[in-house]
Design a protein around this motif. Structure first.
Motif, PDB file in Angstrom:
ATOM      1  N   SER A 187       9.155  -1.269  -2.275  1.00  0.00           N
ATOM      2  CA  SER A 187       9.002   0.120  -2.042  1.00  0.00           C
ATOM      3  C   SER A 187      10.496   0.661  -1.284  1.00  0.00           C
ATOM      4  O   SER A 187      10.935   0.119  -0.562  1.00  0.00           O
ATOM      5  N   GLU A 188      10.773   1.736  -1.480  1.00  0.00           N
ATOM      6  CA  GLU A 188      11.899   2.594  -0.762  1.00  0.00           C
ATOM      7  C   GLU A 188      11.516   2.477   0.703  1.00  0.00           C
ATOM      8  O   GLU A 188      10.526   2.677   0.882  1.00  0.00           O
ATOM      9  N   ALA A 189      12.602   2.203   1.251  1.00  0.00           N
ATOM     10  CA  ALA A 189      12.288   1.880   3.019  1.00  0.00           C
ATOM     11  C   ALA A 189      11.756   3.033   3.570  1.00  0.00           C
ATOM     12  O   ALA A 189      11.912   4.155   3.415  1.00  0.00           O
TER      13      ALA A 189
ATOM     14  N   LEU B 296       0.344   9.651 -10.997  1.00  0.00           N
ATOM     15  CA  LEU B 296      -0.942   9.618 -11.795  1.00  0.00           C
ATOM     16  C   LEU B 296      -1.394   8.363 -12.648  1.00  0.00           C
ATOM     17  O   LEU B 296      -0.531   7.543 -13.120  1.00  0.00           O
ATOM     18  N   GLU B 297      -2.584   8.107 -12.939  1.00  0.00           N
ATOM     19  CA  GLU B 297      -3.014   6.643 -13.707  1.00  0.00           C
ATOM     20  C   GLU B 297      -2.366   5.850 -13.044  1.00  0.00           C
ATOM     21  O   GLU B 297      -1.863   4.676 -13.970  1.00  0.00           O
ATOM     22  N   ASP B 298      -2.312   5.839 -11.838  1.00  0.00           N
ATOM     23  CA  ASP B 298      -1.863   4.612 -10.944  1.00  0.00           C
ATOM     24  C   ASP B 298      -2.952   4.151  -9.976  1.00  0.00           C
ATOM     25  O   ASP B 298      -2.865   4.289  -8.881  1.00  0.00           O
ATOM     26  N   GLU B 299      -3.837   3.293 -10.597  1.00  0.00           N
ATOM     27  CA  GLU B 299      -4.830   2.598 -10.034  1.00  0.00           C
ATOM     28  C   GLU B 299      -4.514   1.475  -8.938  1.00  0.00           C
ATOM     29  O   GLU B 299      -4.018   0.422  -9.535  1.00  0.00           O
ATOM     30  N   LEU B 300      -4.999   1.540  -7.798  1.00  0.00           N
ATOM     31  CA  LEU B 300      -4.899   0.514  -6.946  1.00  0.00           C
ATOM     32  C   LEU B 300      -5.956  -0.479  -7.141  1.00  0.00           C
ATOM     33  O   LEU B 300      -6.940  -0.201  -6.890  1.00  0.00           O
ATOM     34  N   VAL B 301      -5.423  -1.847  -7.533  1.00  0.00           N
ATOM     35  CA  VAL B 301      -6.551  -2.864  -7.514  1.00  0.00           C
ATOM     36  C   VAL B 301      -6.635  -3.980  -6.453  1.00  0.00           C
ATOM     37  O   VAL B 301      -7.762  -4.543  -6.594  1.00  0.00           O
ATOM     38  N   GLU B 302      -5.600  -4.029  -5.898  1.00  0.00           N
ATOM     39  CA  GLU B 302      -5.577  -5.125  -5.019  1.00  0.00           C
ATOM     40  C   GLU B 302      -4.637  -4.800  -3.682  1.00  0.00           C
ATOM     41  O   GLU B 302      -3.592  -4.347  -4.056  1.00  0.00           O
ATOM     42  N   LEU B 303      -5.215  -5.051  -2.407  1.00  0.00           N
ATOM     43  CA  LEU B 303      -4.087  -4.917  -1.294  1.00  0.00           C
ATOM     44  C   LEU B 303      -3.910  -6.514  -0.900  1.00  0.00           C
ATOM     45  O   LEU B 303      -4.828  -7.151  -1.036  1.00  0.00           O
TER      46      LEU B 303
ATOM     47  N   LEU C 177       1.311  -3.968  -2.587  1.00  0.00           N
ATOM     48  CA  LEU C 177       0.354  -3.297  -3.645  1.00  0.00           C
ATOM     49  C   LEU C 177       0.181  -3.571  -4.934  1.00  0.00           C
ATOM     50  O   LEU C 177       1.272  -3.408  -5.729  1.00  0.00           O
ATOM     51  N   ASP C 178      -0.815  -4.022  -5.404  1.00  0.00           N
ATOM     52  CA  ASP C 178      -1.051  -4.352  -6.864  1.00  0.00           C
ATOM     53  C   ASP C 178      -1.777  -3.160  -7.472  1.00  0.00           C
ATOM     54  O   ASP C 178      -2.796  -2.748  -7.198  1.00  0.00           O
ATOM     55  N   PHE C 179      -0.953  -2.222  -8.131  1.00  0.00           N
ATOM     56  CA  PHE C 179      -1.565  -1.207  -8.964  1.00  0.00           C
ATOM     57  C   PHE C 179      -1.693  -2.036 -10.527  1.00  0.00           C
ATOM     58  O   PHE C 179      -1.280  -2.870 -10.857  1.00  0.00           O
ATOM     59  N   ALA C 180      -2.660  -1.114 -11.291  1.00  0.00           N
ATOM     60  CA  ALA C 180      -3.113  -1.826 -12.528  1.00  0.00           C
ATOM     61  C   ALA C 180      -1.578  -1.721 -13.437  1.00  0.00           C
ATOM     62  O   ALA C 180      -1.632  -2.838 -14.283  1.00  0.00           O
ATOM     63  N   LYS C 181      -0.560  -1.158 -13.085  1.00  0.00           N
ATOM     64  CA  LYS C 181       0.483  -1.128 -13.979  1.00  0.00           C
ATOM     65  C   LYS C 181       1.732  -1.807 -13.225  1.00  0.00           C
ATOM     66  O   LYS C 181       2.862  -1.825 -13.802  1.00  0.00           O
ATOM     67  N   GLN C 182       1.667  -1.924 -11.998  1.00  0.00           N
ATOM     68  CA  GLN C 182       2.872  -2.419 -11.334  1.00  0.00           C
ATOM     69  C   GLN C 182       2.525  -3.062  -9.853  1.00  0.00           C
ATOM     70  O   GLN C 182       1.381  -2.753  -9.375  1.00  0.00           O
ATOM     71  N   THR C 183       3.321  -3.821  -9.453  1.00  0.00           N
ATOM     72  CA  THR C 183       3.045  -4.313  -7.987  1.00  0.00           C
ATOM     73  C   THR C 183       4.349  -3.718  -6.943  1.00  0.00           C
ATOM     74  O   THR C 183       5.392  -3.797  -7.633  1.00  0.00           O
ATOM     75  N   LEU C 184       4.161  -3.334  -5.781  1.00  0.00           N
ATOM     76  CA  LEU C 184       5.008  -2.914  -4.946  1.00  0.00           C
ATOM     77  C   LEU C 184       4.891  -3.703  -3.942  1.00  0.00           C
ATOM     78  O   LEU C 184       4.019  -3.977  -2.917  1.00  0.00           O
ATOM     79  N   LYS C 185       6.257  -4.040  -3.336  1.00  0.00           N
ATOM     80  CA  LYS C 185       6.315  -4.896  -2.036  1.00  0.00           C
ATOM     81  C   LYS C 185       6.727  -4.016  -1.129  1.00  0.00           C
ATOM     82  O   LYS C 185       7.555  -3.166  -1.051  1.00  0.00           O
TER      83      LYS C 185
END
Ligand SMILES: Cc1cc2nc3c(=O)[nH]c(=O)nc-3n(C[C@H](O)[C@H](O)[C@H](O)COP(=O)(O)OP(=O)(O)OC[C@H]3O[C@@H](n4cnc5c(N)ncnc54)[C@H](O)[C@@H]3O)c2cc1C
Length: 423
Positions: free
Chosen positions: A4-6, A226-233, A243-251
């Motif tokens: 993630s951007e700082a 949009l269409e960016d569903e969080l599936v797991e913290l 953050l695990d989103f359906a289409k990406q993971t963000l550190k």
């Protein structure tokens, strides 16, 4: 995994709670990314094009009061305050479907409730002492069902308290939380007519609450995904680390934070050990494409009808029924016809059913019972960079726009404080 951007605040869920948090934070020049699971913003407060009526309709006509200060500050911040419209005075018209008796409550402008002393302005067949139960609600200490605090019978109840509390709490008033009812009375009637003017987004919820918020956020540099569903913290120690989103993971970096503004049934699946309301109540809205007759007031309370509130809106008449679970299994055409029959009898429009649409929201609000109210969590969590928002968090108000926006504002201020403390 992307970093993630700082210093970014990730807001998950773009209902009004998430949007309010985003607007506050973007104004304070924080980097904001809003992640929304669906293709549209606004959550339970939204407009959309409906092909059956060939109109843009709302999922439900939302009523606000002039005392909803957070909601008013939100629309002012996004520049759409003129879109919330209401009569110049706090007046509520009612009609009894059984005998067509009509009356209008006029609260006046004074903080002192003179209207209660005026036979012409209070509810027919009531006297001054009948209004004392309102004080009992305001002073309720331990939470109890409303039915244990005030008498749920008689003209004052049937013709005033029941419609008011049913609309505000979205639950059969007898079962509803006396504490939440007390909060409603404290923030409206107890402040006088100035706090009770009814306000409607007559051009639609999207035009007042959502589209201007999107433009405002984009101008401030916020990112909307949009269409960016969080599936797991994912957690480590006292922090959310990714953050695990359906289409990406963000550190997440040390300066990043998360505001989780999703419904309670989603939040409990994402946050370990979170307690939250788990029972819900539905709302039915019907929209009929027809020019409303000039004599129909902007909103009309209906006693003893299928419809509970009838709204006169540009190019349409809409009706709302709260705590409407009993109507969810009824065939759609039969229900639309029953509501239309009320409108025909009460407004004198032609009996021919115009193009219509029914919107049945099963989980419109959490069930506002004392037990469910006690399950509402505060905004803070055990994780230093995770804050909750939503109308279901412990705002002290029923699940309303005002509650959602206040929760978003509170989340924004907590995040700001935490990031400043950590800097
Ligand atoms: C029919 C109806 C009538 C109503 N009438 C009134 C009224 O007259 N007056 C009033 O004040 N209030 C009314 N309300 C209540 C009001 O709409 C709500 O209190 C308010 O909109 C709640 O906002 P929120 O942001 O807390 O939640 P929501 O609007 O539920 O927003 C949550 C958002 O999170 C998103 N999301 C869910 N899961 C995820 C995920 N995993 N990842 C990313 N995003 C996710 C959802 O898609 C949604 O956009 C009504 C509600 C309904 C349904």
């Amino acid at each position: 995994m992307r970093s993630s951007e700082a210093g970014t605040i990730h807001i998950v869920g773009a209902g009004l709670a998430g949007l309010a948090a985003a607007v506050r934070l973007a104004q304070s020049r924080r980097a904001v990314v809003v992640h929304e699971a669906t293709t549209h913003l606004g959550g339970r407060c939204r407009s959309y094009y409906d092909s059956s009526t060939d109109m843009v309709i709302d999922n439900g006509t939302h009523l606000l009061l002039s005392g909803n200060h957070a909601a008013l500050s939100f629309v002012k911040a996004i520049g759409s305050d003129l879109g919330l419209q209401g009569p110049p005075e706090a007046a509520f018209s009612f009609v009894d479907r059984m005998n067509s008796e009509q009356w209008t409550l006029r609260f006046g402008d004074s903080r002192f409730p003179w209207w209660v002393f005026d036979k012409e302005r209070r509810v027919p067949q009531t006297s001054v002492v009948d209004y004392l139960p309102l004080a009992r609600l305001v002073w309720t200490k331990a939470d109890k069902p409303i039915g244990e605090v005030i008498k749920c019978a008689g003209p004052i109840y049937e013709r005033f308290l029941a419609p008011l509390l049913l609309a505000a709490l979205n639950i059969a008033p007898r079962e509803g939380s006396a504490k939440l009812a007390g909060a409603v009375v404290r923030e409206s009637l107890a402040l006088g007519g100035q706090a009770c003017r009814p306000l409607l987004a007559r051009e639609g919820l999207g035009a007042v609450f959502v589209e201007p918020a999107i433009s405002h956020l984009q101008k401030q540099g916020a990112v909307i995904s949009l269409e960016d569903e969080l599936v797991e913290l994912n957690f480590s120690g006292d922090r959310v680390t990714s953050l695990d989103f359906a289409k990406q993971t963000l550190k997440l970096g040390d300066d990043d934070a998360v505001i989780l503004a999703v419904p309670p049934y989603v939040a409990t699946g994402l946050v370990p050990g979170l307690q939250a309301p788990s029972l819900f109540r539905g709302i039915v809205n019907a929209h009929f494409r027809i020019d409303p007759p000039a004599r129909l007031p902007p909103m009309l309370g209906v006693i003893n009808g299928t419809a509970e509130w009838i709204f006169s809106l540009p190019g349409r008449i809409s009706a709302t029924i709260s705590d409407a679970g009993r109507l969810f299994e009824m065939p759609r055409t039969e229900l639309a016809q029953a509501i239309w029959n009320d409108i025909v009898v009460l407004t004198g429009v032609s009996a021919k059913l115009p193009p219509w649409q029914l919107v049945r929201e099963r989980r419109a609000t959490f069930a506002a019972t004392p037990e469910q109210n006690a399950l509402r969590p505060g905004s803070e969590t055990s994780w230093s960079n995770l804050i909750l928002a939503g109308d279901w968090t412990a705002t002290g108000l029923p699940a309303t726009i005002e509650s959602a926006i206040r929760s978003g504002y509170r989340a924004a201020s907590l995040v700001g404080q935490r990031l400043e403390a950590a800097a």
